[in-house]
Design a protein around this motif. Sequence first.
Motif, short mmCIF file in Angstrom:
data_model
loop_
_atom_site.label_atom_id
_atom_site.label_comp_id
_atom_site.label_asym_id
_atom_site.label_seq_id
_atom_site.Cartn_x
_atom_site.Cartn_y
_atom_site.Cartn_z
N GLY A 293 0.77 -1.42 0.00
CA GLY A 293 -0.23 0.17 -0.08
C GLY A 293 0.83 1.47 -0.35
O GLY A 293 0.23 1.91 0.59
N THR A 294 1.90 1.12 -0.67
CA THR A 294 2.39 2.79 -1.03
C THR A 294 2.84 2.84 -1.92
O THR A 294 3.52 3.64 -2.13
CB THR A 294 4.36 2.26 -0.17
OG1 THR A 294 4.54 0.98 -0.75
CG2 THR A 294 4.16 1.45 1.37
N SER A 295 2.41 2.35 -3.21
CA SER A 295 2.55 3.14 -4.62
C SER A 295 1.16 3.60 -4.59
O SER A 295 0.15 3.24 -5.16
CB SER A 295 2.68 1.43 -5.39
OG SER A 295 3.45 0.84 -4.78
N PRO A 296 1.39 4.73 -5.36
CA PRO A 296 0.24 5.63 -5.83
C PRO A 296 -0.59 4.31 -6.91
O PRO A 296 0.00 3.71 -7.33
CB PRO A 296 0.64 6.50 -7.09
CG PRO A 296 2.35 6.27 -6.81
CD PRO A 296 2.91 5.31 -6.42
N GLY A 297 -2.08 5.21 -6.43
CA GLY A 297 -2.84 4.76 -7.65
C GLY A 297 -2.63 4.64 -8.87
O GLY A 297 -2.46 6.17 -9.26
N ALA A 302 -10.93 8.34 -19.71
CA ALA A 302 -11.08 9.20 -20.49
C ALA A 302 -9.70 10.50 -20.72
O ALA A 302 -9.80 10.97 -20.93
CB ALA A 302 -12.60 10.38 -20.76
N GLY A 303 -8.74 9.71 -20.28
CA GLY A 303 -7.30 10.38 -20.70
C GLY A 303 -7.74 11.32 -19.18
O GLY A 303 -6.09 12.51 -19.22
N ARG A 304 -8.12 11.88 -17.83
CA ARG A 304 -8.22 12.35 -16.73
C ARG A 304 -7.62 11.52 -15.83
O ARG A 304 -8.95 10.90 -15.47
CB ARG A 304 -9.56 12.87 -16.79
CG ARG A 304 -9.39 13.96 -15.22
CD ARG A 304 -10.89 14.81 -16.27
NE ARG A 304 -11.31 15.38 -14.77
CZ ARG A 304 -12.19 14.44 -13.88
NH1 ARG A 304 -12.73 13.38 -13.65
NH2 ARG A 304 -12.43 15.62 -12.25
N VAL A 305 -7.37 11.36 -15.23
CA VAL A 305 -6.72 11.29 -14.30
C VAL A 305 -7.16 11.42 -13.09
O VAL A 305 -7.34 12.92 -11.87
CB VAL A 305 -4.91 11.21 -13.59
CG1 VAL A 305 -4.77 10.59 -12.59
CG2 VAL A 305 -4.24 10.62 -14.45
N LYS A 306 -8.42 10.58 -11.96
CA LYS A 306 -9.72 11.49 -10.89
C LYS A 306 -8.35 10.72 -9.59
O LYS A 306 -8.78 12.16 -8.95
CB LYS A 306 -10.55 10.24 -11.48
CG LYS A 306 -11.42 9.88 -12.56
CD LYS A 306 -12.00 9.12 -12.63
CE LYS A 306 -13.15 8.99 -13.54
NZ LYS A 306 -14.63 8.38 -13.80
N SER A 307 -7.68 9.54 -9.69
CA SER A 307 -7.27 10.08 -8.20
C SER A 307 -5.93 8.85 -7.95
O SER A 307 -5.25 7.82 -8.89
CB SER A 307 -8.27 8.99 -7.24
OG SER A 307 -7.07 9.21 -5.76
N THR A 308 -4.94 9.25 -7.00
CA THR A 308 -3.54 9.17 -7.37
C THR A 308 -3.19 8.32 -5.88
O THR A 308 -2.15 7.59 -5.35
CB THR A 308 -2.41 9.46 -7.80
OG1 THR A 308 -2.30 10.59 -6.94
CG2 THR A 308 -2.68 9.50 -9.21
#
Length: 414
Positions: A293-297, A302-308
């Motif tokens: 659980g230490t890697s970015p999500g 549609a080409g848009r990053v919603k959450s990391t």
Amino acid sequence: MEVIHPRCAGVDISKKDAKVCVRIQGRGGRSTTSTITTWGSMTGQILGLKEHLLDEHVDLVVMEATGDYWRPFYYLLEDDGLNIILVNAHDARNVPGRKTDVSDAAWLADLGAHGLVRASFVPPPPIRELRDLTRARTIITQERTREIQRLEKLLEDACIKLSSVASNITGVSGRLILQALIDGQTDPAALAEMAQRRLRSKIPELTQALNGRFTEHHRYMTGLYLHRIDAHTADINDLSARIEAAMEPFRFARELLVSIPGFSTTIAEIFIAETGADMSAFATAGQLASWAGTSPGSNESAGRVKSTKTRPGNRYLKGALGIAALSCAKSKNTYLGARYRRIASRRGPAKALVAVEHSILNAAWHMLRNGEIYNDPGADYFTRQTPVKTMARAVRQLESLGYQVILEPLQQTG
């Protein structure tokens, strides 16, 4: 879709029983068949299920991780060499609105037959026993901390401000003072004279802090909390001795891990207990970091990053890594400390700590994989990587302070 396991079983587990679907892939003119049976969760019934699966010549058993109820089924079925995989409930979720225990079992069998689920990490028995011990020690240590916090609140109720002067109210000096209060001593000056070592330099402040209203009720409650704290300490010491004996096969791995800045023996033991110390279970260092659980999500549409945002990981491992990362953040002469400060200045301390945890896991994976001790790149690692940018930044800072900067190379001597 290609069928990888022609004879696959899906097991949907609850506290009292399990629904088992045996899926047999059809061939030629024969259609695929699925047989649903129900088995209890008692040992004898699980052993009967094992015989049933062996009679059906099942080549893969897929079960969903449901609380702790999967453990009896997994441990008893794995004894005879059945190919069992435990899958994350999030990865094996059935179609909403059509969910029953029977349909879940059939869905698991279908996913397993087509190879659409990944196996969760289940450590071997020695690691499972070590994990129980380290987790118990962690939980009891947290409980002891809560008892100390309750004791501090009780002292505040008695107008005793011991925690304002002493950083550890249950240390040597604190215990002497608290025992004297329980015994009936109320003179603040006499109590302050019991201070030991460095706390003696604070005797005037301690005298003022011990001037309170310590009643018979407070004496009883203080004795109760101290008794509970001592009981927790005895349990922790007993567990630590047990863990030391269980660590015998993993001493070399522990010696490697404690060479990482921020890693104590306790943190190294937790790391070994939670990961198994065998890095062959994780194909890459990135897979280990993702599991922890230490890697970015990754959530893009549609080409848009919603959450990391990072996904939830192993909370015991995350807790230990957090302690190690905080220790590294305070260090001045390590690469991990420099990495923390570099990221914290741009993205904040919370994300910097996660980045340090990721770096620690990456280093631990390579060290345990190759049997190598930690080699710190040094606090000047980033400076050495971009010397021109570092020089330009330093010049701009001096110029902003009103200095004229003239750079000349150092004369080579010798």
